[in-house]
Design an enzyme around this catalytic site. Structure first.
Site, PDB file in Angstrom:
ATOM      1  N   SER B 151     -13.336  42.503  -1.164  1.00 22.70           N
ATOM      2  CA  SER B 151     -13.957  41.598  -2.126  1.00 22.70           C
ATOM      3  C   SER B 151     -14.811  40.563  -1.392  1.00 22.70           C
ATOM      4  O   SER B 151     -15.762  40.945  -0.709  1.00 22.70           O
ATOM      5  CB  SER B 151     -12.867  40.957  -2.993  1.00 22.70           C
ATOM      6  OG  SER B 151     -13.422  40.365  -4.153  1.00 22.70           O
ATOM      7  N   ASP B 236     -11.908  48.500 -11.684  1.00 17.57           N
ATOM      8  CA  ASP B 236     -11.914  47.143 -11.135  1.00 17.57           C
ATOM      9  C   ASP B 236     -12.543  46.205 -12.168  1.00 17.57           C
ATOM     10  O   ASP B 236     -13.695  46.397 -12.561  1.00 17.57           O
ATOM     11  CB  ASP B 236     -12.746  47.162  -9.843  1.00 17.57           C
ATOM     12  CG  ASP B 236     -12.704  45.856  -9.088  1.00 17.57           C
ATOM     13  OD1 ASP B 236     -12.699  44.791  -9.731  1.00 17.57           O
ATOM     14  OD2 ASP B 236     -12.695  45.911  -7.846  1.00 17.57           O
ATOM     15  N   HIS B 269      -8.617  46.224  -8.599  1.00 17.26           N
ATOM     16  CA  HIS B 269      -9.048  45.323  -7.516  1.00 17.26           C
ATOM     17  C   HIS B 269      -7.876  44.884  -6.640  1.00 17.26           C
ATOM     18  O   HIS B 269      -8.037  44.053  -5.756  1.00 17.26           O
ATOM     19  CB  HIS B 269      -9.708  44.083  -8.144  1.00 17.26           C
ATOM     20  CG  HIS B 269     -10.612  43.311  -7.213  1.00 17.26           C
ATOM     21  ND1 HIS B 269     -11.810  43.809  -6.743  1.00 17.26           N
ATOM     22  CD2 HIS B 269     -10.512  42.064  -6.672  1.00 17.26           C
ATOM     23  CE1 HIS B 269     -12.392  42.919  -5.958  1.00 17.26           C
ATOM     24  NE2 HIS B 269     -11.623  41.850  -5.886  1.00 17.26           N
TER      25      HIS B 269
END
EC number: 3.1.2.12
Lengths: 299, 299
Positions: B151, B236, B269
């Site tokens: 991320s 995600d 995620h």
């Protein structure tokens, strides 16, 4: 049952569920990992995991790295919380307890008989009866079960399997409290939850149970033949005072109870230790769960 | 350097160290996993891991299950904190920031130029210069490096590797922010740390960097040949608004920059996603780190 989390994981799915427990009278969280085989609709055997002091249903699923092995072996993993929780629990002492080793996060897998704990702290019945019934009704699970756990949860796994050898094919533990009657953590919990009666304590003490097997205690007239695998790190800071696996080794040898106790040099009490050996434990359980066990308990 | 944790793990050792950073002017925590090969005294290549928003040095080492693969491959893993921390940081806004996506836990791997961030928020220099020098001086590490992250940390890994292709053999990322100049998380951070100048933003934007390669931006006159591997879950929740990997795919295709972008159906995620694929990433990096890469960037 209400699903509160779901995550794709190693081709299967890590879920967390919440349900109203009749045993504890509270909402209980339970983590369930479904391997790819289960998602494809095939019923799979179940490995129950009991966590240690201060843990909830999250620790094992986020830190042990167990899912990859369960995915490979087609095993469902079930990890419940370690106690009832909530500010509405009857009794001020329960709701506001601040000790890490008593009350919330520290159910010790017993049915409490003492106030104010008795109405809610019934983790033994919860793990033995309510949880498997729930899992087998709501998930693609067979009634073929194994059980494992860490520290306080290792104590839970050993005592629950030894008292219910027909319900579990195998039991393993990481750094378990094997003789709670003889160590500070266990004495504090057993006295608080069960009072001062030694006979009550012995129901929740793996070493006492194995010693009693030869005396037809609890209806068991012979060694259970239940296979037991234990890993214990030699650098575990709780080894000498709280865990004392040698007491179980001696008792099992005297009773003819199968036990593989492995001392792992340099390992401590953490999830780094569990992560290192959980693959071997799941492989060991899977061989038994999927093949049955022979009469000697050897696998 | 002061060691604050050490745990045996997959035959190696997971450690956490604290040191006074000259880049950030604060004490920084950094996690270091030493594989068995390193404990035996052999110098090993290093994979740097940059974590995402809200994380510190603990998330990756407790949740990703990466150590087993690093143990097998003989790779040292280094995972620093994601920002300077401390109540004594200059500037009220820094010390007391409460946003999860700015300030502490959200360094975005830039050198801040704006008040009150500039004196401490220098994570770019920290990761590129200070940390490798420290690791290579204090551990059995070679100067052969790879970098990866998740991320915000995927953004850090990509931008740092693209700006320093001679310092890293390979770069991979999980669900990276590839174009911070074009998405809310990135715009907020870049404006706050760097001000409003688009040229300043472009230094920390992987898509902008790849697009600029053909225009001799930053001295790069050709594609870097740096191999890039990216995994992105299709479920995600940040995919459409914050991550947008298709922007990097298009830019790389136009620039001739090698990129393997894998969309993983159903994954989100979380660290369950990272845990599922970290073994493949470490295997991919290890093949490059231990074999070198060919001229085409293919491996």
């Amino acid at each position: 049952m209400k699903r509160t989390e779901q995550h794709a994981c190693f081709g299967g799915r890590q879920e967390v569920w919440q349900h109203e427990s009749t045993c504890t009278g509270t909402a209980m969280n339970v983590a369930v990992y479904l391997p790819p085989l289960a998602l494809a609709g095939e019923k799979c055997p179940v490995l129950y995991w009991l966590s240690g002091l201060t843990c909830n249903e999250q620790n094992f699923i986020t830190k042990a790295g167990a899912q990859q092995y369960a995915a490979q072996r087609g095993i469902i993993l079930v990890a419940p919380d370690t106690s009832p929780r909530g500010s509405d629990l009857q009794g001020h002492a329960v709701a506001d307890d601040e000790a890490y080793d008593l009350g919330q996060g520290a159910g010790f897998y017993v049915n409490a008989t003492q106030a104010p704990w008795a109405p809610h702290f019934r983790m033994y019945d919860y793990v033995v009866e309510e949880l498997p019934a729930l899992i087998e009704a709501h998930f693609p699970a067979t009634q073929v079960r194994a059980i494992s756990g860490h520290s306080m949860g290792g104590h839970g796994a050993l005592t629950i399997a030894l008292r219910n050898p027909a319900r579990y094919r195998s039991v393993s533990a990481f750094a378990p409290i094997v003789a709670p009657s003889q160590v500070p953590w266990g004495q504090k919990a057993l006295r608080t939850y069960l009072g001062d009666d030694p006979a009550a304590w012995a129901q929740y003490d793996a070493v006492a149970m194995v010693k009693a097997q030869g005396r037809e205690w609890m209806g068991l007239s012979a060694p259970s033949n239940l296979p037991i695998l234990i890993d214990q790190g030699t650098d575990d800071p709780f080894l000498q005072e709280q865990l004392r696996p040698e007491l179980l080794k001696t008792a099992c040898a005297a009773a003819g109870q199968p036990l593989e106790l492995r001392l792992q040099p340099g390992y401590d009490h953490s999830y780094y230790f569990i992560a290192t050996f959980i693959g071997e434990h799941i492989g060991w359980h899977a061989r038994i769960l999927r093949a049955g066990r022979d009469e000697s308990g050897k696998v």
